[in-house]
Each structure stands twice: as C-alpha cells, then as structure tokens.
Design a protein around this motif. Structure first.
Motif, mmCIF file in Angstrom:
data_model
loop_
_atom_site.group_PDB
_atom_site.id
_atom_site.type_symbol
_atom_site.label_atom_id
_atom_site.label_comp_id
_atom_site.label_asym_id
_atom_site.label_seq_id
_atom_site.Cartn_x
_atom_site.Cartn_y
_atom_site.Cartn_z
ATOM 1 N N LEU A 110 1.112 -0.816 -0.446
ATOM 2 C CA LEU A 110 -0.096 -0.262 -0.092
ATOM 3 C C LEU A 110 0.771 1.168 0.167
ATOM 4 C CD1 LEU A 110 -2.926 -0.887 2.006
ATOM 5 C CD2 LEU A 110 -3.053 0.113 0.115
ATOM 6 N N ILE A 111 2.154 1.855 1.072
ATOM 7 C CA ILE A 111 2.776 2.438 0.228
ATOM 8 C C ILE A 111 3.216 3.138 -0.742
ATOM 9 C CG2 ILE A 111 4.663 2.995 1.996
ATOM 10 C CD1 ILE A 111 3.988 1.827 4.802
ATOM 11 N N ALA A 112 3.727 1.570 -0.958
ATOM 12 C CA ALA A 112 4.409 1.979 -2.720
ATOM 13 C C ALA A 112 3.418 2.416 -3.919
ATOM 14 C CB ALA A 112 4.748 0.107 -2.846
ATOM 15 N N GLY A 113 2.426 2.139 -3.406
ATOM 16 C CA GLY A 113 1.220 3.186 -4.046
ATOM 17 C C GLY A 113 1.478 4.021 -3.840
ATOM 18 N N ALA A 114 0.765 4.351 -2.597
ATOM 19 C CA ALA A 114 0.827 5.808 -2.207
ATOM 20 C C ALA A 114 1.726 6.682 -2.695
ATOM 21 C CB ALA A 114 0.280 5.480 -0.528
ATOM 22 N N ASN A 115 3.309 6.202 -2.747
ATOM 23 C CA ASN A 115 4.173 6.789 -2.601
ATOM 24 C C ASN A 115 4.462 7.469 -4.112
ATOM 25 O OD1 ASN A 115 5.132 6.941 0.058
ATOM 26 N ND2 ASN A 115 6.901 5.281 0.084
ATOM 27 N N ALA A 116 3.846 6.164 -5.088
ATOM 28 C CA ALA A 116 3.666 6.501 -6.178
ATOM 29 C C ALA A 116 3.237 7.763 -6.869
ATOM 30 C CB ALA A 116 3.597 5.351 -7.045
ATOM 31 N N VAL A 117 2.318 7.920 -6.063
ATOM 32 C CA VAL A 117 1.346 9.271 -6.672
ATOM 33 C C VAL A 117 1.082 10.151 -5.168
ATOM 34 C CG1 VAL A 117 -0.765 7.783 -7.351
ATOM 35 C CG2 VAL A 117 -0.624 7.928 -5.252
ATOM 36 N N GLY A 119 0.705 10.246 -2.431
ATOM 37 C CA GLY A 119 -0.284 10.687 -1.640
ATOM 38 C C GLY A 119 -2.054 10.970 -1.800
ATOM 39 N N ASP A 120 -2.267 10.955 -3.139
ATOM 40 C CA ASP A 120 -3.063 11.434 -3.611
ATOM 41 C C ASP A 120 -4.051 10.464 -4.195
ATOM 42 O OD1 ASP A 120 -5.483 12.465 -5.444
ATOM 43 O OD2 ASP A 120 -4.439 13.502 -7.025
ATOM 44 N N MET A 121 -4.900 9.657 -3.091
ATOM 45 C CA MET A 121 -5.206 8.036 -3.586
ATOM 46 C C MET A 121 -6.582 8.727 -4.182
ATOM 47 S SD MET A 121 -3.444 6.699 -1.612
ATOM 48 C CE MET A 121 -4.266 5.418 -1.146
ATOM 49 N N SER A 122 -7.143 9.355 -4.959
ATOM 50 C CA SER A 122 -7.284 9.378 -6.189
ATOM 51 C C SER A 122 -6.926 9.188 -7.178
ATOM 52 C CB SER A 122 -8.739 10.430 -5.944
ATOM 53 O OG SER A 122 -7.195 11.231 -7.037
ATOM 54 N N LYS A 123 -5.776 9.090 -7.683
ATOM 55 C CA LYS A 123 -5.244 8.278 -9.122
ATOM 56 C C LYS A 123 -5.387 6.988 -8.530
ATOM 57 C CE LYS A 123 -2.860 12.521 -9.711
ATOM 58 N NZ LYS A 123 -1.276 12.859 -9.627
ATOM 59 N N ARG A 124 -6.197 6.176 -8.890
ATOM 60 C CA ARG A 124 -6.672 4.666 -9.016
ATOM 61 C C ARG A 124 -5.485 4.178 -9.930
ATOM 62 N NH1 ARG A 124 -9.206 -0.001 -10.209
ATOM 63 N NH2 ARG A 124 -9.946 -1.240 -8.066
ATOM 64 N N ALA A 125 -5.868 4.434 -10.717
ATOM 65 C CA ALA A 125 -5.210 3.472 -11.329
ATOM 66 C C ALA A 125 -3.943 3.363 -11.723
ATOM 67 C CB ALA A 125 -5.068 4.035 -13.617
#
Lengths: 243, 253
Positions: A110-117, A119-125
């Motif tokens: 999850l952190i890897a995903g969140a860091n990539a954006v 913290g903008d969790m709306s960028k789902r893709a």
C-alpha cells in the motif's frame, strides 16, 4: 483433547508419514505427545506451518525435526526478518506470527502505491500500476507481484534459482536427485532452523495422484469434538524417509 | 499387524476403483496388544479426569454449591504451573507454591463471594460462578496474555518406556496416574478417617446442628472450598506438562 488413543493407532498402522493440521493449543499438545510417544523416531511428522507458527517455543524440543511448509516461518534467517522480529517484539511485546508478516507485506504494498502518487489516493490506476511493479522487501524474502497478480518470489536467493530440472538440463548438468534437489530448490533461509537438519534427510519420492486416505479410526467418533481437527494418516505420500 | 494389512488391502482395492467402504479401522481386528495399550490410555485419562472432578464433587457434594468456575481453577493451576515453573525453574517447587496460592485463593473467594450463597438457590450460584469464569478469563488475558504456552516435563520424569517397536509410553503419564491414585487414597483417609473429615461429613448433612454443637462450621466450609479449589489447581498443574497452556482452557473442561 486427548491424543493418546490416536497415537496408539498410528503406531499400530505404521504409516510412512503422519500429516497433521493443528494450530494453537492443539498443535502444541499434539507435537509434544507425538514426541513423548516416541513416534517421531520412526514416523516423520509433517504439516502446514500452522503446526509450528507461534507454538515453537511452547513445543520446545518436541518440535525438533518437524517438517512444515508455509509462506513464512519464525526462523527465517535473513537480516530483514531478524530486524522485523526485533522491532515487532519491541513495539507489541509479543512475537510476530504469519499474520503479522502478511499485514506488514500488505502495508508495504500500500505504501508503495501511495508513495507513487504522493498520497493522492484518487489516482487509482497509477496506484495499482505502482503496486504491480513494486519490489517488496518482505521478512520472508523479497517478492514482486506477477501478472496474476500474486506475490511471486522471483528474487529468491541465487541458490534456489535455476536448480530445477529444466535449468540444469539447459546448462548440460545432470538433474539433481532427491535430497540434493530439495536442498537446492528450497533456499535454506526459507526454512526454520529446526527444520533444516531433518529436511535434508527427506527425499522426494514418486508422486501418487489422489492420495488414498485411510482413517485409522471410525469416522464418526464423538469423543474428540465434531469440529476438532484430527490427524490424517496417509499411507502413501510424496515424501519418503531416507536413513 | 492385522490392522495395517487389512488397511493396505482396502487401499489397494480403492486404487483400482472398486467401491468399498472407507472404514477400515475395524475394532475386531485390533490385536490384544493394542487393546491393552488403549486400556492403559483410558485408565490414565480417567484418573486425570477423576483428579479434576474430585474438587468439583467435594464442593458440590458437601457444600451444595454448583461451581461452574471449577474449570477456571483448573486453568489457574495450569497457568500457575507455567508462570511459577518459569520463575523457579522447577515444576515441583511450582506445584508446592501453586497449591499454597490456590488454597489462599479459595479462602478469599469463599469469604468474599461464596459464603453469601449458602442460603440462596442454585440459579444464583450459577450466575455468580459463571461470572467468575469471565473474570478469570479476563484476568488471565491481562496478566499472562493470550499466547500458547507449554510446560516442560521435569527432567527426572522425562523418559519413556518402549511398548512396541514404534510406540513408547511417557513416564510422566505413569507418574500422573500414580499421583491421582495417591490423592484418591488421601482424600478417602481425610474424609473418612480424620476428625476434620468427620466435621466435614457432619456439616454436609446438617449445617445448623453442627453449628449448635459448637463447631465452627463457617471455617469448615471455607476449608472445604479452599481444598476444592486447590484440587482443581493441582490437577491443572499436574496436567500442564502433557497439555498446552492456552486461552479458553477453562471452557474446554
């Protein structure tokens, strides 16, 4: 919960191996009783990792020589796991189990995903894409997600890679047999310390499809509780015993 | 052995796809040796159950108290065996200290709670002692935690006697049986052959009359309850090395 009658039956059936699924209190008692009855000297006891997950300390010496498999084991000896266990013990005052590691891995993903954006969790893709390509440094060894997407330990330590039949043939090497092959396929770091000594003595035998199961006791006993797991005694199994 | 050849035949027939029953542990095929071992298992387990139940019958039979929390005392014993033997490093020392502590626990419980129940009906006793189960479970969770523990068999009893080529019998289980038998004898002597036993028996049949004769019946009841608690805790301590010490132990009893 009393295993003595079952252990007596196991002794009289003399199976090649006993596979038992217990967890928690049952696992501790079964493993201790199995060793106390001396069965572990002649009939190897194998099971899923739950047999020893979080119960190794309570089982003590009785767990010596058990062979269990799971995606995590207490004794995985790598720097990441040692650090993880120490930190977990400090934070929660209890030993981490397989679920703690799963949670830790999932959080890292999850952190890897969140860091990539950022913290903008709306960028789902983008989050999904970042998680798919993330390399997770897990206490059970590094892994990344495959196409499925499932955790794929494609970054296994070198000794575990290319040692399969295909890989060795490709390099013109004789495929490894039995114990040597098992040793090569399973990185030592993936096995709990206690399992290693005996694991090397196992050899892969011929696989028999649909293992016939022979309940050593009437199938409708009530004495042990309906929902209680009971040891299943397989007469023919994948692993043989090599002295 | 008869059982195994029979099973092998069944399995090979199943492998050839023939419809046969999955039951293959035919009791008639059990040889006499297995039967004797199973008999030993049964007697040994029965003796342990006697030890656990003796305290319960003592409290119910003599005091007329339905003690649902008896399993909790059993659990307290097992956890005391774990805690005290890890502190002292010796199970026997742990048992001696544990018995003393459980007697004290029994005295305090009888004084604080149970003594108010003698004149009330059984339902209220059930309510209180059920409440005690919950209290003890929570206390256990707070004090020791929810992990599964094991108690090591003392080194002096950590052997086993070979019975067959594959099976051996742990010496500790024989020791347990001997302890249970000895305790049964001691209980008999205490209740039937001593002055205290006479007072206990008299109190069981007529509490007021015993009181009128100038005996301190309150003290007798307190001691009986403490003895019951100590017996349950003792059973838990004796059984701990062959069991695992884990949450919900009490509810399994």
């Amino acid at each position: 919960m009393e295993f003595q009658p079952l252990l007596t039956e196991i002794a009289s059936l003399k199976p090649d191996v006993v596979y038992a699924f217990f967890a928690g209190g049952g696992a501790v008692k079964f493993v201790k009783d199995y060793a106390a009855a001396g069965l572990n000297k002649t009939i190897p006891l194998v099971g899923p990792g739950f047999l020893t997950d979080g119960t190794l300390e309570a089982q003590g010496d009785a767990a010596q020589g058990l062979l269990t498999t799971m995606h995590y084991g207490d004794g995985v000896n790598n720097p990441k796991n040692n650090a993880f266990r120490a930190a977990y013990l400090k934070a929660f005052k209890t030993e981490p189990d397989v679920y703690a590691v799963q949670g830790y891995d999932a959080a890292q993903l999850l952190i890897a995903g969140a860091n990539a954006v950022k913290g903008d969790m709306s960028k789902r893709a983008e989050i999904v894409k970042a998680m798919e390509t993330a390399k997770i440094d897990s206490p059970r060894g590094p892994f990344a997600l495959n196409k499925a997407p499932q955790p794929d330990p494609r970054h296994l330590p070198a000794q575990g890679r290319g040692q399969g039949e295909q890989g060795r043939r490709r390099r013109g090497q004789e495929p490894l047999r039995s114990a040597a092959r098992l040793q090569a396929l399973i990185p030592r770091s993936a096995l709990p310390d206690r399992a290693i000594d005996r694991a090397t003595r196992f050899t892969i035998g011929r696989a028999i499809p649909a293992i016939p199961r022979c309940p050593p006791y009437p199938s409708r006993t009530s004495g042990y509780g309906r929902n209680r797991a009971r040891p299943e005694v397989a007469r023919s199994v994948l692993v043989g015993w090599q002295r | 052995m008869a059982v195994s050849t029979h099973c092998t035949r069944r399995v090979s027939r199943r492998l050839r796809g023939m419809a046969v029953s999955t039951r293959c542990a035919n009791p008639e095929l059990m040889d006499i040796y297995s039967f004797l071992i199973q008999l030993l298992n049964g007697v040994q387990y029965g003796l342990l159950l006697f030890l656990v139940a003796s305290g319960l019958t003592l409290i119910f039979g003599i005091m007329g108290i339905i003690n649902l929390a008896h399993g909790s005392f059993y659990m307290v014993g097992a956890y005391m065996a774990f805690t005290l033997s890890s502190l002292t490093g010796n199970l026997f020392v742990a048992i001696v200290v544990g018995v003393v502590l459980s007697v004290l626990l029994g005295i305090v419980l009888e004084w604080a709670l149970i003594s108010h129940l003698y004149k009330r009906d059984h339902l209220e006793q059930v309510l209180l002692t059920y409440g005690l189960i919950l209290v003890f479970e929570e206390l256990r969770s707070l004090i020791v935690g929810n992990d599964v523990h094991g108690v090591a068999v003392p080194a002096i009893l950590d052997g086993s006697i070979p019975l067959t080529a594959t099976l051996s019998y742990p010496v500790y289980r024989l020791f347990m049986s001997a302890v249970c038998l000895a305790l049964a004898g001691l209980l008999y002597l205490l209740i039937h052959r001593t002055r205290v036993g006479m007072m206990i028996r008299a109190g069981a049949s007529n509490r007021e009359m015993v009181s009128a004769l100038g005996l301190n019946i309150t003290l007798v009841y307190r001691l009986v309850f403490a003895l019951g608690v100590a017996l349950a805790a003792f059973a838990g301590m004796i059984a701990a090395p062959v069991s695992s010490v884990y949450p919900e132990w009490a509810r399994r009893c």
